[in-house]
Design an enzyme around this catalytic site. Structure first.
Site, PDB file in Angstrom:
ATOM      1  N   HIS A  77       0.848  -1.190   0.000  1.00 37.84           N
ATOM      2  CA  HIS A  77       0.000   0.000   0.000  1.00 37.84           C
ATOM      3  C   HIS A  77       0.884   1.240   0.000  1.00 37.84           C
ATOM      4  CE1 HIS A  77      -2.942   3.038   1.043  1.00 37.84           C
ATOM      5  NE2 HIS A  77      -3.874   2.157   0.702  1.00 37.84           N
ATOM      6  N   ASP A 207     -12.408  -5.908  15.771  1.00 37.17           N
ATOM      7  CA  ASP A 207     -12.899  -4.569  15.491  1.00 37.17           C
ATOM      8  C   ASP A 207     -14.354  -4.631  15.040  1.00 37.17           C
ATOM      9  OD1 ASP A 207     -12.718  -5.686  12.975  1.00 37.17           O
ATOM     10  OD2 ASP A 207     -11.475  -4.106  12.112  1.00 37.17           O
TER      11      ASP A 207
END
Length: 304
Positions: A77, A207
């Site tokens: 990324h 999460d």
């Protein structure tokens, strides 16, 4: 000390760990998986679908193979650090210290965004972009479980645990402590600062996005009251039974996905970290494409 500076005390702790100067137990355990299994076994509002999980494991492995998904995917990324030195560890620590609560209370409200490299970044990537932009303008015995335990012990902001009915010990999630270790491991491709002898002890990071895609895949299901709250966008209180069950069952579900993939492909280089990264990226892609079929749960918390 500004908010985007790493804590020198923690950096000293990390430096001692990587130099093998810490007195850690021979085989430390985080206790995260143990607590997750207990909650899952006693959960009444979140349930695992074993058949769907088995099918999902095959699908996940197939797609990860096709995309050649590995630790290298983390560094690919454009915003993640490309250098491999001690300053990178400090960057990752700061990033994961601030890595929580990116969802908006009202979908129609304007989201916080950062302009960087001719692009606009939101959510988690707005944090990483702001750190990278700031850097440009301003300028252990090798045990993964042991480092997670040290972070949780010495820093309250990493001590992510809750009490669940019927269990004496707190249920440990340690999302940010674990993801700090995982990011270092992935960034350094398991070498140097990223070399951990027991990296497979790290679980999925509990999460709200990974539970969302697990529910989308049919791997986990919700009781009618819990599903109604999630569908309405109601807030699930941090530490509530609903939230604990959802997070713990997600951890255990990813553990079972990992075990099924290993059972079918004994030589596969797979662990809960890579599965988590892959599922998170996939869910974010579905969101960007407007293909979300089940909303994520909403809990305002410093833990995720």
């Amino acid at each position: 000390m500004s908010d985007d500076e790493a804590d020198p005390e923690l950096l000293a702790l990390l430096r001692q760990h990587f130099q093998g100067k810490l007195n850690l137990d021979e085989e430390p355990e985080t206790g995260v998986l143990e607590g997750a299994e207990y909650v899952c076994d006693n959960s009444i509002d979140v349930a695992l679908n074993m058949r769907a999980s088995k099918n999902a494991a095959a699908l996940i492995y197939e797609q990860m193979q096709q995309k050649e998904f590995s630790t290298a995917s983390w560094s690919e990324h454009e915003l993640h650090p490309k250098t491999k030195d001690e300053s990178t560890v400090a960057f990752i620590f700061t990033m994961d210290l601030l890595n929580f609560s990116f969802w908006s209370l009202h979908p129609e409200e304007e989201r916080f965004a950062i302009s960087y490299r001719d692009k606009t970044w939101t959510g988690y990537w707005s944090l990483v972009a702001s750190l990278q932009r700031a850097l440009e303008e301003e300028a252990a015995n090798k045990s993964a479980a042991g480092l997670v335990n040290l972070l949780a012990k010495d820093f309250n902001c990493f001590r992510d645990e809750s009490r669940f009915e019927g269990r004496r010990k707190p249920v440990r999630f340690l999302k940010r402590a674990q993801i700090l270790v995982a990011d270092i491991w992935a960034c350094f491709n398991g070498e140097g600062y990223g070399e951990f002898r027991d990296i497979d002890k790290i679980t999925m990071f509990a999460d709200y996005r990974v539970p969302q895609i697990l529910a989308t895949l049919g791997c986990i299901g919700y009781s009618p009251p819990l599903f109604a709250m999630i569908a309405r966008g109601d807030i699930l209180e941090n530490g509530s039974d609903y939230e604990i069950q959802l997070r713990a069952c997600s951890i255990w579900c990813v553990e079972l996905l990992k075990r099924e993939i290993k059972r079918q492909h004994p030589d596969a280089k797979i662990n809960a970290i890579l599965i988590d990264f892959f599922l998170y990226d996939t869910m974010k892609l579905l969101e960007a494409q407007g293909k979300e079929t089940i909303p994520h749960h909403r809990t305002r918390s410093i833990w995720y």
